[in-house]
Write an enzyme that holds these catalytic residues in place. Structure first.
Site, PDB file in Angstrom:
ATOM      1  N   LYS C 691       0.619  -1.000   0.205  1.00 55.29           N
ATOM      2  CA  LYS C 691       0.150  -0.150  -0.027  1.00 55.29           C
ATOM      3  C   LYS C 691       0.823   1.527  -0.149  1.00 55.29           C
ATOM      4  CE  LYS C 691      -2.629  -1.432   3.933  1.00 55.29           C
ATOM      5  NZ  LYS C 691      -2.948  -1.915   4.413  1.00 55.29           N
ATOM      6  N   GLU C 695       2.581   9.457   2.917  1.00 57.89           N
ATOM      7  CA  GLU C 695       1.976  10.251   3.124  1.00 57.89           C
ATOM      8  C   GLU C 695       1.595  10.543   4.149  1.00 57.89           C
ATOM      9  OE1 GLU C 695       0.345  12.654  -1.008  1.00 57.89           O
ATOM     10  OE2 GLU C 695      -1.018  11.541   0.021  1.00 57.89           O
TER      11      GLU C 695
END
Ligand SMILES: Cc1cc2nc3c(=O)[nH]c(=O)nc-3n(C[C@H](O)[C@H](O)[C@H](O)COP(=O)(O)OP(=O)(O)OC[C@H]3O[C@@H](n4cnc5c(N)ncnc54)[C@H](O)[C@@H]3O)c2cc1C
Ligand code: SF4
Ligand code: FES
Ligand code: FES
Lengths: 169, 316, 735
Positions: C691, C695
């Protein structure tokens, strides 16, 4: 136009330049030594750091014509991809960069910082101005603070420099 | 950056004379402030006189045991000088708190004294600024003024002088040596070098056009515990919000000069008489006529608390 | 390749190359200054001229006239581009304000002209000679003043403007413990170290631009659209990008003006945005005003949670989606979120690292800390208490993986959280008041189509081509690792070529979607190449094994080099996603722990220790991924303590528009950073089972700092950045 001659990474260059040309633009635009980066052009980031006569400076805030006879070392003069300077190798090993744009400046600065410490130049965080200077972690971070890394690789850069300092100490 | 011609000066007197007799000429030393401003066309000299070749890069003892610092001594070298570290620690500390390692390697004693304000409106040529363009107004008044001066301000300008070094030199009662265009030398007490903005903020010093700084002299050491405390948002490579240069003697007397609060290093000798009574008393006198803005009123308590911390530390 | 069912065992799971902390393959180039960035391409085309941009001198209004005479006569000037002479221009799909202003001026420092000259010095000097007569108009520059007229934005990337579950108002009113607080976050700048830069060259009607852009296909498409030329006439090349953080997601003025300048000057033209122009000329993270209300039972169970956010933007600009995480992070039966958008005339707001969550978490995670304080509960325990394994607005959707509680527990143990004194203002270390803070990290994982081409040559070298970019994220390296794993070759046998619009379209770099999707695209292409190889050799492709530079099936084994033959073999494919992202909620989680010192006299704040524990699927390269997270933590410290684009509401601009006055963290601000990934693979996300992570690292950091400042001092600051002036009046007197 004014003539100037200086040494870059061991080679002598004779240039005829607009007096307005900074050392940074002389390197990047005239000598095509683009390893030295322009991040701000105003002394605010450190990406343009080169070593002139043994001292690191911001090449964006100095005129090329003011460097008659000087010896300039840029990132290209420290090492090449197949022949890395120990500081360059340490940056690779410790992932002391991300986008890579501040990196040549960081490395030139780091090499010069170790010299500054060796020659006993104090810093803002030196506790005792009359005692010999030691390269603590706080010293290293203060001295490197003129090199901004927006990617935020500071912690890794400190590890890289620390390793080289340990080795060369 | 406008086009300019460039020459290397051969002697201080010749440099001063050339500066006075060439249209729109400027000296260039380290270049770290001048070139920054020339790129933005805030400074637009037509001629640059490079003073780096003048042999003004030495630090010598004066007969009375003081130090004479050449105008071209680099900030790094001055900070690292053994005598300065031992006898004028406040100066070494102030220098090391300024700018970055790279900039200090270039910045010179004279250039540092004569650097211009960092007021963001001064830096943006689209906006009004009396200092940059006399008569255009002061955009900082009523604008973003967190960094600006709280004392000694005028209706015309509320800028600060950004130098750290100058604050320490003010505390040390340095004198500035110059050569004028007619070849005559003079000395200026540092207290008289920088001006308050008044109604002509564009005139920042008492130097005459073409006048060249050749050296800064420090009187013989005054001893005491010396400290320079610079307060800023980020830990390094930032200008002072407030700074305090202090020399504290064992009997509690001493000297205090502040940076980040005025158009010049801020020292009020009368306030120093209050030193034995503590920071509050001193700052009450220092800021008796303060006119902070809403954005920078915090500098008053900050200055008091910073001074208190410095005094506490100095007294051990 | 369509990815429609959770991944089962596949060649990536061998983890011979993937998952190892390999040093970046482009490291030797970056550390020697030989990696070429956009402005430096002296090698690509001769005779480059220099362009210099002129920015608008007003915040809003129009140009009455531009007098070019003096500039045209200046030495070396070759051409001057303005809206008057640029011809008809369209607007890129992803641009709100036009990139070349005039006569209307949409915002301060909007580009209004490009001066092209033989040299940089000449172009810069001539740019000052333009005489532009403006009519200044009144603009709206104050977000707080715009709150009243703010409207619900159109549903976007960040979801609908409003969501509601249950009856928030009555549940909140009935809750025995209530928090109702208002938070603000300021405008922030990306301040990437490499300014936006481009070299443009025309060859007939074909345009090539060497640039610095995160999303090649978006850039090429929007450039073509703006110029009104077919997309296939535009080529964008961007192999190295000196940082982006969202600021280089879109076509910007450097690209457009280099192209227009080159057309006008009939020569290649290079343009870099000058640093003092960047903050107002490009995009920024918009400021927010946020109101959070949480009602809880005395045991800490959240019964009502409401989050409203206001932000502003130019016409056609979007809202900052600061409530996104509140829809997903904590349980609670009664919920509401709302976003409102005010019309402002400041520069265009747009994505900056973790748009939405970064700002939203700055507020939400202080709110949770405040609630814990009201409850007299440990803030780690409160978060754990309100964990949810399903999307709280749509309980039928489970999280594909959610190790949030594990992150908190692991982090608390490693950080020594139990040593924290819950009573603020109690711990002193010399001149420092010391405090600890915690915050959640949360960011969604986004899946999006991504393509690649893979080539095998007769030396056995595997070359990957995709328009994916490496903005410091490590794309080169993880793509090489993926290809090496898939094709059974050592890393040295893989060549990765990125950032060229002639290559297959990838997901690009943004929204932390780059790592997972781009490698999944390479996976897909490699699967196809494996099939092609097997087929060529007459192997059953299900049986074929790729290892040690050989392809094996049964008792046959052939070196890849030989299999490639003289002409080599090429395969191209893309990963495309089915409905898994709808049936499952895919998110990444973490916990941030921070210790700060606050100077008891001056209120200066310095970070002393930082730890992040993250769970974000398979970590393809722990070294590069860790760097992403610590870099994001660094940016989070900036957001917490110093970053603030200060609005001058009279002149309508960000006044601190350079790197001296817009402060970002320097070395001395950042201590050693600890970072731990929990073991996780997420078969729902992609065949890579990875994934995003780049951020996640910024989400929550600033709040952890804020909470630590509160723990150190007892002072609660709800307006970022937390600077000393917001503390100094409330600190205890000193002697
Ligand atoms: C990003 C940044 C951060 C900085 N941070 C700090 C800080 O924290 N604290 C601080 O104190 N400073 C700071 N500085 C400013 C720096 O200290 C000054 O730029 C420097 O000291 C100027 O010295 P110079 O020799 O380079 O001057 P120059 O740029 O060469 O000259 C400055 C001025 O002095 C004149 N001049 C120079 N020499 C003479 C002479 N001998 N006689 C008469 N006139 C002369 C020039 O004509 C010019 O007008 C910073 C600068 C930058 C760019
Ligand atoms: S404070 Fe001084 S320098 Fe700043 S805008 Fe006003 S006049 Fe100019
Ligand atoms: S480019 Fe010289 S300091 Fe930024
Ligand atoms: S590596 Fe990107 S700015 Fe330092």
């Amino acid at each position: 136009m004014t003539k100037v001659s200086f040494d870059v990474n061991g080679d002598t260059h004779q240039l005829e330049l607009d007096t307005r040309t900074t050392l940074l633009d002389a390197l990047r635009e005239h000598l095509h030594l683009t390893g030295t980066k322009k991040g701000c052009d105003h002394g605010q980031c450190g990406a343009c750091t080169v070593i002139v006569d043994g001292r690191r400076i911001n090449s964006c805030l100095t005129l090329a014509v003011m460097h008659e006879g000087d010896e300039i070392t840029t990132i290209e003069g420290l090492g090449a991809p197949d022949h890395l300077h120990p500081m360059q190798a340490a940056f690779v090993k410790h992932d002391g960069y991300q986008c890579g744009y501040c990196t040549p400046g960081q490395i030139c600065s780091a090499v010069a910082v170790l010299d500054e410490v060796r020659s006993g130049i104090p810093s803002h965080v030196t506790a005792d101005l009359t005692a010999p200077v030691r390269l603590t972690n706080a010293e290293l971070r203060e001295r490197m603070s003129g090199n901004i890394c927006r990617c935020g690789a500071y912690s890794n850069i400190a590890d890289a420099i620390g390793e080289v300092a340990g080795r060369s100490a | 950056m406008r086009a300019f011609s460039y020459t290397r000066a051969q002697s201080p007197a010749e440099a001063a004379s050339a500066a006075a007799h060439t249209d729109n000429a400027k000296f260039i030393a380290g270049g770290t402030n001048l070139l920054d401003l020339m790129k933005l066309e805030i400074e637009t000299p037509a001629h640059l006189i490079d003073v780096n070749g003048l042999a003004l890069d030495r630090i010598e003892e004066t007969p009375d045991g003081g130090l004479r610092i050449g105008a071209l001594v680099r900030n790094t070298d001055l900070a690292a000088n053994e005598r300065v570290r031992r006898d004028y620690a406040v100066l070494s500390r102030a220098l090391l708190a300024g700018a970055s390692g790279q900039l200090r390697n270039k910045a010179t004693t004279a250039g540092n004294l004569l650097q211009r304000t960092r007021c963001p409106y001064f830096y943006d040529t689209n906006l009004p600024c009396n200092k940059r363009k006399p008569g255009s107004g002061c955009a900082a008044i009523g604008g973003a003024s967190r960094q600006h001066a709280v004392v000694g301000v005028s209706e015309a300008c509320i800028a600060t002088h950004p130098s750290d070094m100058a604050v320490a030199m003010r505390a040390l009662d340095a004198t500035v040596e110059t050569v004028r265009p007619d070849g005559a030398a003079r000395t200026i007490p540092i207290a008289e070098l920088h001006r308050l903005p008044g109604d002509s903020p564009e005139i920042e010093t008492t130097l005459q056009p073409g006048e060249l700084i050749t050296a800064v002299t420090l009187p013989k050491p005054v001893g005491g515990t010396q400290a320079y405390r610079k307060v800023r948002d980020r830990a390094s490579y930032a200008f002072a919000l407030v700074s305090v240069a202090a020399i504290v003697q064992p009997d509690g007397t001493g000297r205090v000069a502040l940076g980040g609060v005025a158009h010049k290093p801020w020292r009020v000798e009368a306030a120093e008489a209050e030193l034995p009574r503590g920071a509050k008393a001193v700052t009450a006198r220092l800021f008796a006529d303060a006119k902070p803005t809403q954005d920078n009123a915090f500098k008053l308590p900050l200055a008091e608390r910073t001074l208190a911390a410095v005094l506490r530390e100095a007294r051990g | 390749m369509r990815f429609e069912h959770p991944a089962t065992f596949n060649p990536i799971d061998q983890l011979k190359v993937v998952g190892h902390p390999t040093s970046r393959i482009e490291g030797p180039l970056k550390t020697t200054g030989t990696a070429p960035y956009a402005y430096e391409r002296h090698d690509v085309v001769p005779n480059q001229a220099y362009g210099y941009i002129v920015g608008a001198a007003i915040g809003k209004g129009r140009i009455n006239a531009i007098d070019l005479a003096a500039a045209k006569d200046a030495p070396g000037v070759l051409a001057i581009v303005t809206a008057d002479n640029a011809g008809k221009l369209g607007k890129g799909e992803r641009n709100a304000a036009p990139l070349l202003g005039g006569p209307e001026i949409a915002h301060y420092h909007q580009a209004v002209a490009l001066v092209v000259a033989e040299t940089f010095e000449q172009a810069r000097a001539a740019a000052q000679l333009l005489r532009i007569d403006y009519s200044k108009a009144d603009g709206k520059f104050d977000l707080a003043a715009g709150v009243d007229g703010a409207i619900a934005p159109k549903p976007s990337f960040g979801g609908p403007a409003d969501t509601a579950v249950g009856t928030f108002a009555s549940a909140f009113a009935a809750a025995p413990v209530q928090l109702d607080a208002r938070y603000t976050t300021p405008d922030q700048g990306h301040a990437m170290m490499e300014p936006h830069a481009s070299i443009a060259a025309w060859d007939g009607d074909k345009l090539t631009v060497w640039t610095s852009n995160q999303m090649i296909a978006w850039g090429a498409g929007d450039l073509a659209q703006t110029l009104g030329i077919p997309k296939d006439k535009v080529r964008l090349i961007s192999p190295y990008i000196g940082g982006g953080f969202g600021g280089k997601l879109f076509l910007r003025a450097d690209v457009l003006l280099a192209a227009l300048g080159a057309r006008a000057a009939k020569r290649p033209v290079k343009v870099a945005l000058q640093r003092p122009l960047m903050f107002n000329n490009t995009t920024h993270r918009p400021a927010t005003i946020q109101r959070i209300r949480i009602g809880a039972d005395r045991d800490g169970t959240i019964t009502a949670i409401g989050h409203e956010s206001w932000s502003g933007n130019v016409k056609d600009g979007e809202a900052e989606t600061a409530v996104s995480q509140t829809r997903l992070l904590y349980a609670g039966a009664n919920r509401m979120t709302a976003m409102r958008l005010a019309a402002l005339d400041l520069p265009e707001g747009n994505a900056m690292r973790a748009p939405g969550e970064a700002s939203g978490m700055m507020a939400l995670e202080i709110a949770i800390d405040e609630l814990a304080e009201k409850l007299g509960m440990d803030p780690v325990a409160l978060r754990i208490k309100n964990d949810t394994q399903v999307d709280p607005e749509h309980p039928e959707r489970r999280f594909s993986q959610r190790q949030f509680v594990q992150c908190l527990n692991e982090g608390a143990a490693r950080f020594g959280w139990s040593q924290r004194n819950p009573k603020p203002g109690q711990v002193r270390d010399g001149r420092w008041l010391v405090g600890m803070g915690v915050a959640a990290a949360f960011r969604n994982n986004l899946v999006t189509k991504s393509g690649a081409r893979v080539r095998l040559d007769q030396q056995g070298v595997v070359t990957v081509e995709t328009d994916m970019t490496d903005i410091g994220t490590g794309s080169y390296t993880i793509i090489a690792q993926t290809a090496a794993e898939m094709m059974g070759v050592p890393l040295e046998k893989v060549v990765v070529r990125l950032g060229d619009s002639d290559f297959p379209v990838s997901c690009g770099s943004g929204g932390q979607w780059g790592g997972n999707n781009s490698t999944a695209g390479v996976y897909a292409a490699c699967v196809k190449l494996r099939e092609a190889i097997a087929q060529k050799l007459g192997f059953n492709s299900d049986e074929a094994e790729f290892a040690d530079g050989l392809v094996r099936a049964g008792n046959r084994s052939v070196p890849l080099a030989q299999a490639a033959g003289q002409d080599g073999l090429v395969a191209e494919d893309a990963i495309e996603y089915g409905d898994l992202a709808k049936t499952w909620q895919q998110s990444t989680f973490g916990a941030h722990f921070v210790e700060v010192g606050v100077d008891a006299d001056t209120a200066e704040i310095r970070v002393r220790r930082m730890l992040a524990v993250c769970a974000a699927g398979r970590i393809l390269n722990p070294k590069a991924a860790r760097s992403q997270v610590i870099g994001a933590m660094t940016m989070g410290v900036g957001a917490a303590l110093m970053e603030d684009l200060v609005v001058d509401k009279r002149h309508g601009l960000f006044i601190n528009h350079d790197l001296a006055s817009y402060e970002v963290p320097v070395h001395a601000d950042i201590p050693h950073q600890d970072m731990v990934f929990l073991d996780e693979t997420d078969p729902v996300s992609s065949p890579m089972k990875a994934k995003g992570v780049a951020e996640l690292g910024i989400c929550g950091v600033a709040a952890a700092v804020a909470n630590a400042v509160h723990n150190a001092t007892g002072i609660r600051v709800r307006d970022y950045p937390i600077t000393l002036d917001k503390l100094i009046g409330q600190l205890p007197e000193v002697g």
